[in-house]
Scaffold this motif. Structure first.
Motif, PDB file in Angstrom:
ATOM      1  N   GLU A 110       0.825  -1.206   0.000  1.00 45.36           N
ATOM      2  CA  GLU A 110       0.000   0.000   0.000  1.00 45.36           C
ATOM      3  C   GLU A 110       0.859   1.256   0.000  1.00 45.36           C
ATOM      4  O   GLU A 110       0.504   2.268  -0.618  1.00 45.36           O
ATOM      5  CB  GLU A 110      -0.929  -0.004   1.219  1.00 45.36           C
ATOM      6  N   ASN A 160       2.175   1.726  -3.539  1.00 43.26           N
ATOM      7  CA  ASN A 160       1.073   2.202  -4.380  1.00 43.26           C
ATOM      8  C   ASN A 160       0.800   3.680  -4.122  1.00 43.26           C
ATOM      9  O   ASN A 160       0.471   4.444  -5.040  1.00 43.26           O
ATOM     10  CB  ASN A 160      -0.186   1.385  -4.108  1.00 43.26           C
ATOM     11  N   PHE A 219       3.147   5.878  -6.087  1.00 40.13           N
ATOM     12  CA  PHE A 219       2.760   5.993  -7.494  1.00 40.13           C
ATOM     13  C   PHE A 219       1.603   6.971  -7.660  1.00 40.13           C
ATOM     14  O   PHE A 219       1.629   7.864  -8.515  1.00 40.13           O
ATOM     15  CB  PHE A 219       2.353   4.612  -8.033  1.00 40.13           C
ATOM     16  N   LYS A 220       0.568   6.823  -6.845  1.00 37.41           N
ATOM     17  CA  LYS A 220      -0.648   7.611  -7.019  1.00 37.41           C
ATOM     18  C   LYS A 220      -0.482   9.060  -6.557  1.00 37.41           C
ATOM     19  O   LYS A 220      -1.128   9.961  -7.104  1.00 37.41           O
ATOM     20  CB  LYS A 220      -1.794   6.949  -6.254  1.00 37.41           C
TER      21      LYS A 220
END
Length: 268
Positions: A55, A58, A61-62
């Motif tokens: 998480e 991720n 990245f986001k």
């Protein structure tokens, strides 16, 4: 053996994954109003600990690359892996890599000791229907001298108690929500001599972050004869993960955080 560590969004894929010979692990779930068993709650905590790094990556990245925050259109799918690899290379070159916690060995020891431990306090509370018993509880504020028996912990001990810093951040948020304008953090004290001699059972009420009409009851068993983290002998919460003995839910963490550390620091 290949193991998949998944979140609940993959629950419909579990049969297919198992048919392919892989071993999936996903946090357990229950119907509305039901609690996880102690074993299921503990296993769910172990899975989320392993998934944290996924998480977190991720999130990188986001957060920094808008293209990965939204749904990818089919016309762009042929380029998605190229975009992903370029982004991963930039992150690897410019961002500090994640490392194991300095407490990792202590976390593993705690997990090995407590994973199969049953929550005896939960059994006692449920058998005696204590969530509905209000007469025996006396409302007090967190600064009351009757709480002098509550152990004072170091921040390191709090991290070991919750098995990480995530629930401590939630605990601080809960404290802000339950502090009154006069600086009082309202909880309730209960002493039951028949439970275990000379031990203190503290109960608190926490408002749910998700449902306004829902409150959770928290029970913490304190042994004044011992010192440090070991003096918090047992704990239980009426939330879905409340029977957990590996770490604790954020509701329990909030009361332990306030009484054992924050109030001694003159801040929350």
């Amino acid at each position: 053996m290949i193991i998949f560590i998944l979140d609940r969004g993959f629950r419909d894929s579990i049969p297919i994954i198992e048919e392919c010979g892989y071993v999936p692990h996903m946090p357990s779930s229950r119907g509305r109003g039901e609690q996880l068993t102690t074993l299921d709650a503990n296993k769910s905590r172990l899975i989320t600990m392993c998934r944290w790094v996924i998480e977190a990556i991720n999130g990188r990245f986001k957060k920094d690359y808008k293209i990965f925050r939204h749904t990818y259109f089919n016309v762009a799918m042929q380029n998605i892996m190229t975009d992903f690899k370029i982004t991963a290379a930039i992150i690897n070159a410019t961002r500090r890599p994640y490392e194991d916690s300095v407490y990792v060995d202590q976390f593993i020891n705690i997990i090995n000791v407590r994973t199969n431990r049953e929550n005896e306090l939960a059994q006692y509370v449920i058998e005696n229907n204590m969530n509905r018993q209000r007469v025996a509880f006396m409302p007090l504020d967190g600064n009351n001298p009757d709480f002098r028996d509550f152990p004072q912990l170091t921040f390191e001990e709090l991290i070991l108690f919750t098995l990480g810093s995530y629930n401590l951040r939630l605990a601080r948020s809960y404290c802000h929500e339950h502090i009154r304008p006069n600086g009082v953090y309202m909880i309730e004290l209960y002493r039951h001599q028949e439970l275990i001699n000379n031990k203190i059972l503290i109960r608190g009420r926490i408002q749910s972050r998700h449902v306004r009409a829902r409150q959770y009851y928290i029970y913490i068993l304190i042994n004044p004869a011992t010192q440090g983290r070991q003096s918090v002998e047992d704990y239980y919460c009426s939330c879905i993960h409340g029977r957990r003995t590996v770490g604790s839910c954020a509701h329990i963490a909030s009361i332990v955080y306030f009484l054992s550390w924050a109030r001694h620091q003159q801040q929350i």
